[in-house]
Design a protein around this motif. Sequence first.
Motif, PDB file in Angstrom:
ATOM      1  N   PHE A 241       0.723  -1.062  -0.039  1.00 54.93           N
ATOM      2  CA  PHE A 241       0.185  -0.139  -0.021  1.00 54.93           C
ATOM      3  C   PHE A 241       0.891   1.259  -0.003  1.00 54.93           C
ATOM      4  O   PHE A 241       0.479   2.031  -0.645  1.00 54.93           O
ATOM      5  CB  PHE A 241      -0.988  -0.041   1.283  1.00 54.93           C
ATOM      6  CG  PHE A 241      -2.071   1.161   1.026  1.00 54.93           C
ATOM      7  CD1 PHE A 241      -2.883   0.968  -0.001  1.00 54.93           C
ATOM      8  CD2 PHE A 241      -2.256   1.932   2.263  1.00 54.93           C
ATOM      9  CE1 PHE A 241      -4.099   1.951  -0.054  1.00 54.93           C
ATOM     10  CE2 PHE A 241      -3.078   2.952   2.152  1.00 54.93           C
ATOM     11  CZ  PHE A 241      -3.797   2.927   0.979  1.00 54.93           C
ATOM     12  N   PHE A 242       2.006   1.202   0.731  1.00 52.83           N
ATOM     13  CA  PHE A 242       2.778   2.298   0.636  1.00 52.83           C
ATOM     14  C   PHE A 242       3.360   2.475  -0.744  1.00 52.83           C
ATOM     15  O   PHE A 242       3.597   3.699  -1.056  1.00 52.83           O
ATOM     16  CB  PHE A 242       3.948   2.005   1.917  1.00 52.83           C
ATOM     17  CG  PHE A 242       3.576   2.484   3.217  1.00 52.83           C
ATOM     18  CD1 PHE A 242       4.458   3.835   3.540  1.00 52.83           C
ATOM     19  CD2 PHE A 242       2.780   1.944   3.993  1.00 52.83           C
ATOM     20  CE1 PHE A 242       3.981   4.278   4.950  1.00 52.83           C
ATOM     21  CE2 PHE A 242       2.514   2.574   5.313  1.00 52.83           C
ATOM     22  CZ  PHE A 242       3.089   3.645   5.667  1.00 52.83           C
ATOM     23  N   GLY A 251      -3.265   8.500 -10.976  1.00 57.60           N
ATOM     24  CA  GLY A 251      -4.561   7.879 -10.834  1.00 57.60           C
ATOM     25  C   GLY A 251      -4.391   6.540  -9.811  1.00 57.60           C
ATOM     26  O   GLY A 251      -5.285   6.478  -9.299  1.00 57.60           O
ATOM     27  N   ILE A 252      -3.231   6.189  -9.692  1.00 58.78           N
ATOM     28  CA  ILE A 252      -3.008   4.887  -8.795  1.00 58.78           C
ATOM     29  C   ILE A 252      -3.012   5.694  -7.187  1.00 58.78           C
ATOM     30  O   ILE A 252      -3.601   5.232  -6.345  1.00 58.78           O
ATOM     31  CB  ILE A 252      -1.827   4.118  -9.012  1.00 58.78           C
ATOM     32  CG1 ILE A 252      -1.937   3.611 -10.410  1.00 58.78           C
ATOM     33  CG2 ILE A 252      -1.602   3.270  -8.046  1.00 58.78           C
ATOM     34  CD1 ILE A 252      -0.653   2.918 -10.787  1.00 58.78           C
ATOM     35  N   ARG A 253      -2.572   6.789  -7.264  1.00 64.90           N
ATOM     36  CA  ARG A 253      -2.323   7.473  -5.893  1.00 64.90           C
ATOM     37  C   ARG A 253      -3.787   7.883  -5.500  1.00 64.90           C
ATOM     38  O   ARG A 253      -4.068   7.820  -4.336  1.00 64.90           O
ATOM     39  CB  ARG A 253      -1.359   8.414  -5.565  1.00 64.90           C
ATOM     40  CG  ARG A 253       0.218   8.352  -6.225  1.00 64.90           C
ATOM     41  CD  ARG A 253       0.919   9.278  -5.768  1.00 64.90           C
ATOM     42  NE  ARG A 253       0.693  10.722  -6.592  1.00 64.90           N
ATOM     43  CZ  ARG A 253       1.110  11.131  -7.793  1.00 64.90           C
ATOM     44  NH1 ARG A 253       1.784  10.084  -8.304  1.00 64.90           N
ATOM     45  NH2 ARG A 253       0.898  12.064  -8.195  1.00 64.90           N
ATOM     46  N   CYS A 259      -9.709   4.656  -1.061  1.00 68.07           N
ATOM     47  CA  CYS A 259      -9.860   3.406  -0.377  1.00 68.07           C
ATOM     48  C   CYS A 259      -9.302   3.433   1.138  1.00 68.07           C
ATOM     49  O   CYS A 259      -9.164   2.522   1.861  1.00 68.07           O
ATOM     50  CB  CYS A 259      -9.553   2.187  -1.156  1.00 68.07           C
ATOM     51  SG  CYS A 259      -7.693   1.719  -1.233  1.00 68.07           S
ATOM     52  N   PHE A 260      -8.574   4.453   1.559  1.00 65.84           N
ATOM     53  CA  PHE A 260      -7.908   4.767   2.601  1.00 65.84           C
ATOM     54  C   PHE A 260      -8.744   4.326   3.893  1.00 65.84           C
ATOM     55  O   PHE A 260      -8.227   3.864   4.920  1.00 65.84           O
ATOM     56  CB  PHE A 260      -7.386   6.135   2.715  1.00 65.84           C
ATOM     57  CG  PHE A 260      -6.008   6.176   3.365  1.00 65.84           C
ATOM     58  CD1 PHE A 260      -4.985   6.268   2.716  1.00 65.84           C
ATOM     59  CD2 PHE A 260      -5.818   6.191   4.657  1.00 65.84           C
ATOM     60  CE1 PHE A 260      -3.700   6.232   3.266  1.00 65.84           C
ATOM     61  CE2 PHE A 260      -4.665   6.144   5.370  1.00 65.84           C
ATOM     62  CZ  PHE A 260      -3.377   6.222   4.477  1.00 65.84           C
ATOM     63  N   LEU A 276      -0.177   5.030   9.063  1.00 60.66           N
ATOM     64  CA  LEU A 276      -1.162   5.406   7.924  1.00 60.66           C
ATOM     65  C   LEU A 276      -1.263   6.992   8.018  1.00 60.66           C
ATOM     66  O   LEU A 276      -1.420   7.525   6.748  1.00 60.66           O
ATOM     67  CB  LEU A 276      -2.541   4.701   8.132  1.00 60.66           C
ATOM     68  CG  LEU A 276      -2.619   3.561   7.680  1.00 60.66           C
ATOM     69  CD1 LEU A 276      -3.875   2.669   8.077  1.00 60.66           C
ATOM     70  CD2 LEU A 276      -2.198   3.069   6.309  1.00 60.66           C
ATOM     71  N   SER A 277      -1.297   7.646   9.174  1.00 64.09           N
ATOM     72  CA  SER A 277      -1.385   8.947   9.253  1.00 64.09           C
ATOM     73  C   SER A 277      -0.463   9.950   8.627  1.00 64.09           C
ATOM     74  O   SER A 277      -0.787  10.488   7.591  1.00 64.09           O
ATOM     75  CB  SER A 277      -1.595   9.296  10.875  1.00 64.09           C
ATOM     76  OG  SER A 277      -2.602   8.939  11.430  1.00 64.09           O
TER      77      SER A 277
END
Length: 832
Positions: A241-242, A251-253, A259-260, A276-277
């Motif tokens: 995910f990172f 577009g991928i980012r 979906c975060f 994640l933050s």
Amino acid sequence: MSLFGFDDYGSECDGIRITAFLDAGQDNLTPLGRLEKYAFSENVFNRQIVARGLLDVLREFSDNENDFISVMETVARMSEDGEPTVRAELMEQVPNIAMFLHESQPNFPAAFSRYLVPIVVRYLTDPNNQVRKTSQAALLVLLEQGLICKGDMETKVCPVLLDLTEPSSDDDYKIEAVAIMCKLVTMLSKDTVEHLLLLRFCELCSDARLFQVRKVCAANFGEFCSIVGQDATEKLLMSKFFDLCSDSLWGIRKACAECFMIVSNSTSPGVRRTKLSPLFISLISDQSRWVRQAAFQSLGRFISTFANPSSTGLYFKEDGTLLEVPRCPFDRDSPLSIESSMRCSFNGPTERPSHPPINQDGRSTPTLECMSGGDRRSDSTHTPPRGRHEVQERNNNPPTNNEETEQTDENFNSFHYWRPPLPDISEELEMLKDQVPLSQIQKVLDCLQPHMDDPDAQAQVQVLSAALKAAQQERQSEDTEGQSENLNHSSYSCPPPPSPLQNVIPQQLLDQYLSMTDPARAQTVDTEIAKHCAFSLPGVALTLGQQNWHCLKDTYETLATDVQWKVRRTLAFSIHELAVILGDQLTAADLVPIFNGFLKDLDEVRIGVLKHLYDFLKLLHAEKRREYLYQLQEFMVTDNSRNWRFRYELAEQLILIIELYSHYDVYDYLRQIALTLCSDKVSEVRWISYKLVVEILQKMYACGAHDLGLNFINELIVRFCHCPKWVGRQAFAFICQAIVEEDCMPMDQFAQHLLPSLLSLSSDPVANVRVLVAKALRQSVMEKAYFKEPGSAYSDELEETVMALQADKDRDVRFFASQDSNMALMDTAALI
């Protein structure tokens, strides 16, 4: 009957029976023979027609087991047809055939698995694009209907998808297979996904050659996380995910930002806060406007994943409904038993880490900083919330590097977490006496009790116990000396004013959320960014809790006065939820003024308030609630008189609101509004208002206010029964029937005060009025036991009236006056 099958038909044969080729003809073939003939005819059109009619063919032969097997074997051979249109036609029929077999064949699983599943799987690799697309769609339908067993999924479907997603696979096949695999994952069990698909998905996330593959993976990343759970997400998926969040393609980012929230829900609080933050902050600061836009739209939802239902006492269901967490009065960790959530740091006041240290049971250990109101540099201190909150925040973030582990082993203790040792707090003992309430010290001691096996915890308990004892002694002496002078010394038990800081969520996330009302954001990110902020505000408020409402108050007031009515409407639709979150005091102080402002706003905004008017009013104290009795009349005035749905909604809300007020208030205020709505130009508004009238009358009699009830009845008779317009007289019959069916009043009272007027309408010149009179009498009044008793009031007149209606010149009147009560139950809406 067809003599020549389909050979003589052209392409325009939609009107013919599709199984006509099975009929007897001049060829002397059996139906099965005829099926063989046309299924493998040299004429492509014949083969297409057979493929299109396979479901009907199976119905023809389903009664005979041998014939059924023969047809299924013919289908299997047809699936190898060299013409793509025939294969596509056949595949389109597979879901329908599968459903038919499932419903009618006892041996469905075996037949479906043997004959049809192999066709679906083989077509996933068909060289024709249309056939592949058709098989993919069929596969999804079969899975949604639960028609493919787990064994077939694991041994037939998944292996093909794995083959198609191999690095050496054809690009087009690979992209299609990834898409279908990501759609399948939500329909498979966790074990199947973990065992067969998870590792391949991880590989596909890193596909360096095909950005389409990475984009599909990013768009469906949350679904994989939800299925495999926290452990697999953190061990295998988090690093992928990172990588996707830092992909070179915006577009991928963007897909990652969208979906975060789902990904966050699949991680521990520690990973959410520490990993994640910061990752989300990077997305919200992305160079691409589209990525920033998606991140800001997801920001509120991501913040909501920090919410702890056990501490807030509330949670949102999947449908958006705000519910109270079930509470156990004997559980000291329930929201009823812990007064505040003390997520605090062991570090000094000049250093505020993003997350607290965690005890062995996963709870944060409260400290001096918590008890003294957070940052001691600030003049304001922390206010304990009205609700009760749990002291809990997990931090599952162990080091992933062996070298780090070796460096921190010396600090590892019985808490089973790597962290610096606890500081010595003995120097702050004096501060405790002056700044911390005794109850707070006692709560911290209670929280430390389960961890007495830890030397650091023992040391803290010793210091805090000493501080508590000293403070109690000093307080006792002060109370004795000043008892006569300070009879009003209740301020000691009052909570301190709120702190401007919070530590429920990382401060950077909150700062970014608060910035969404900045006009500059609308120019650089999204013109509707304020609307997204308003939409997610209840979730953010729930996460922060009552004690941190001060962090959001200014933002809420800014949104409530936004120039865009869509923003204000979004707030209006959710103000009742926010009232539940904030509780009585904060609602009265901060939400009621904004609610009152919405009442005077545009209809587009007022409808949001009106839609949940009952939900909001029921949260107010009775005194405050009565103030709105005078304002309910204002809802009758709209910007556009043709906006009848506004008045319809008002009637629906008033039906609910009746229970909130006394019968006197209902009679004085709501009665007149109801009667006005009953005269509306739109029939839908009138009919819902008649139900409101019935509810008001029921309120009168339920409260024993028979005099008010009788006054209201007389008003109904004058207004409706004697109305010069037939729709009013028709409404009276409807109201009378509803009163009887709802048992709004004693039947002897109904017979005395309403029945004579109802009977008088049996001779009304308008047939549509007589229809409803007949229906009310035959369907409701005569079914009551009171009117079946011999010698009851009006029983003779009632019988005579019904008999007269049965002989009415109008057919519909005769029908509804019929003795057949089952027939009389028919709807009369068309006659109204």
